[in-house]
Design an enzyme around this catalytic site. Sequence first.
Site, mmCIF file in Angstrom:
data_model
loop_
_atom_site.group_PDB
_atom_site.id
_atom_site.type_symbol
_atom_site.label_atom_id
_atom_site.label_comp_id
_atom_site.label_asym_id
_atom_site.label_seq_id
_atom_site.Cartn_x
_atom_site.Cartn_y
_atom_site.Cartn_z
ATOM 1 N N GLY A 195 12.194 50.468 17.987
ATOM 2 C CA GLY A 195 12.077 49.028 17.768
ATOM 3 C C GLY A 195 13.264 48.458 17.006
ATOM 4 O O GLY A 195 13.783 47.387 17.344
ATOM 5 N N CYS A 196 13.719 49.172 16.004
ATOM 6 C CA CYS A 196 14.850 48.704 15.204
ATOM 7 C C CYS A 196 16.133 48.706 16.034
ATOM 8 O O CYS A 196 16.968 47.808 15.913
ATOM 9 C CB CYS A 196 15.005 49.564 13.950
ATOM 10 N N THR A 197 16.274 49.704 16.887
ATOM 11 C CA THR A 197 17.439 49.771 17.770
ATOM 12 C C THR A 197 17.414 48.613 18.762
ATOM 13 O O THR A 197 18.431 47.935 18.960
ATOM 14 C CB THR A 197 17.483 51.129 18.498
#
Length: 150
Positions: A45-47
Amino acid sequence: MTHLNIGDNAPDFSSIDQNGKSHQLSDYKGKKLVVFFYPKANTPGCTAEACDLRDNYERFQALNYELIGVSADSIKLQKKFSDKFDFPFPLLADEDKSVINAFGVWGPKKFMGREFDGIHRTTFVINEEGVIEDIIANVKTKEHTQQILK
């Protein structure tokens, strides 16, 4: 947990990025600043979120925006994340959580039935005078640029 609202002055912060460079709110006076908090570098998700912002970075710059990502990861982890995906913006390594706590994004979370304390994925849009213009708490990682620039 601090609770910030639209119209509040953004907390004056100071932290080090993935390259060891110091950043504070005053560095961005006269520009709009997007401060996006994410739980952990190099997770799916952060990527997706950071890559969406990277892919639209020129749009942000054309509209006088600067971007800063913040997590509690170490400088080394932030550097690996930034180098791997070629991010054009700084990633603050807020290991002591001073910026995270100042913005009030640390607190209880639930994931897969387990409760723990962590970073709530939240983005703050700060205007040229240092006032919070928007707070996005329901971040859509693959469409985050669209949420910010509406």
